[in-house]
Motif scaffolding. Structure first.
Motif, PDB file in Angstrom:
ATOM      1  N   GLU A  15      82.098  73.893  17.797  1.00 65.92           N
ATOM      2  CA  GLU A  15      80.841  74.167  16.967  1.00 65.92           C
ATOM      3  C   GLU A  15      80.017  75.209  17.440  1.00 65.92           C
ATOM      4  OE1 GLU A  15      81.590  71.458  19.012  1.00 65.92           O
ATOM      5  OE2 GLU A  15      81.952  69.903  17.363  1.00 65.92           O
ATOM      6  N   TRP A  16      79.940  75.764  18.766  1.00 70.96           N
ATOM      7  CA  TRP A  16      79.145  77.177  19.117  1.00 70.96           C
ATOM      8  C   TRP A  16      79.875  78.286  18.474  1.00 70.96           C
ATOM      9  CZ3 TRP A  16      81.746  80.972  21.446  1.00 70.96           C
ATOM     10  CH2 TRP A  16      83.083  80.851  21.978  1.00 70.96           C
ATOM     11  N   ILE A  17      81.033  78.249  17.891  1.00 71.49           N
ATOM     12  CA  ILE A  17      81.573  79.453  17.330  1.00 71.49           C
ATOM     13  C   ILE A  17      81.204  79.392  15.942  1.00 71.49           C
ATOM     14  CG2 ILE A  17      83.946  80.415  16.551  1.00 71.49           C
ATOM     15  CD1 ILE A  17      85.387  78.750  18.798  1.00 71.49           C
ATOM     16  N   PHE A  18      81.209  78.419  15.376  1.00 66.70           N
ATOM     17  CA  PHE A  18      80.640  78.393  13.987  1.00 66.70           C
ATOM     18  C   PHE A  18      79.149  78.781  13.840  1.00 66.70           C
ATOM     19  CE2 PHE A  18      84.121  75.089  13.358  1.00 66.70           C
ATOM     20  CZ  PHE A  18      85.119  76.043  13.419  1.00 66.70           C
ATOM     21  N   GLU A  19      78.354  78.304  14.720  1.00 62.39           N
ATOM     22  CA  GLU A  19      77.081  78.321  14.844  1.00 62.39           C
ATOM     23  C   GLU A  19      76.741  79.960  15.212  1.00 62.39           C
ATOM     24  OE1 GLU A  19      75.815  75.643  17.704  1.00 62.39           O
ATOM     25  OE2 GLU A  19      75.787  74.167  16.508  1.00 62.39           O
TER      26      GLU A  19
END
Length: 73
Positions: A15-19
């Motif tokens: 999730e942190w990658i996409f955010e």
């Protein structure tokens, strides 16, 4: 994360990658291409380490990146 080339990205999760990609594309667009290269390198390292959350997205990453790049916040 953007200005520090030695920033230690998380070794788990996705999730942190996409955010991060959405935020940098929208608020630091001039740094996006360089950041994307760093993220892709890190993703490859995560895949090499068999990160289970990332494995399920591996085959769709290019499509996901294309869609993320179209999101305006």
């Amino acid at each position: 994360m953007i200005e520090n080339p030695d920033y230690n990205f998380s070794k788990t999760g996705v999730e942190w990658i996409f955010e991060a990609m959405i935020l940098i594309n929208n608020f630091a667009n001039e740094d996006y291409d360089e950041f994307k290269v760093r993220i892709v390198d890190h993703i490859n390292l995560m895949l090499k380490n068999n990160e289970p959350n990332l494995i399920q997205y591996h085959d769709r990453l290019e499509d996901i990146f294309t869609k993320l790049e179209k999101i305006n916040t």
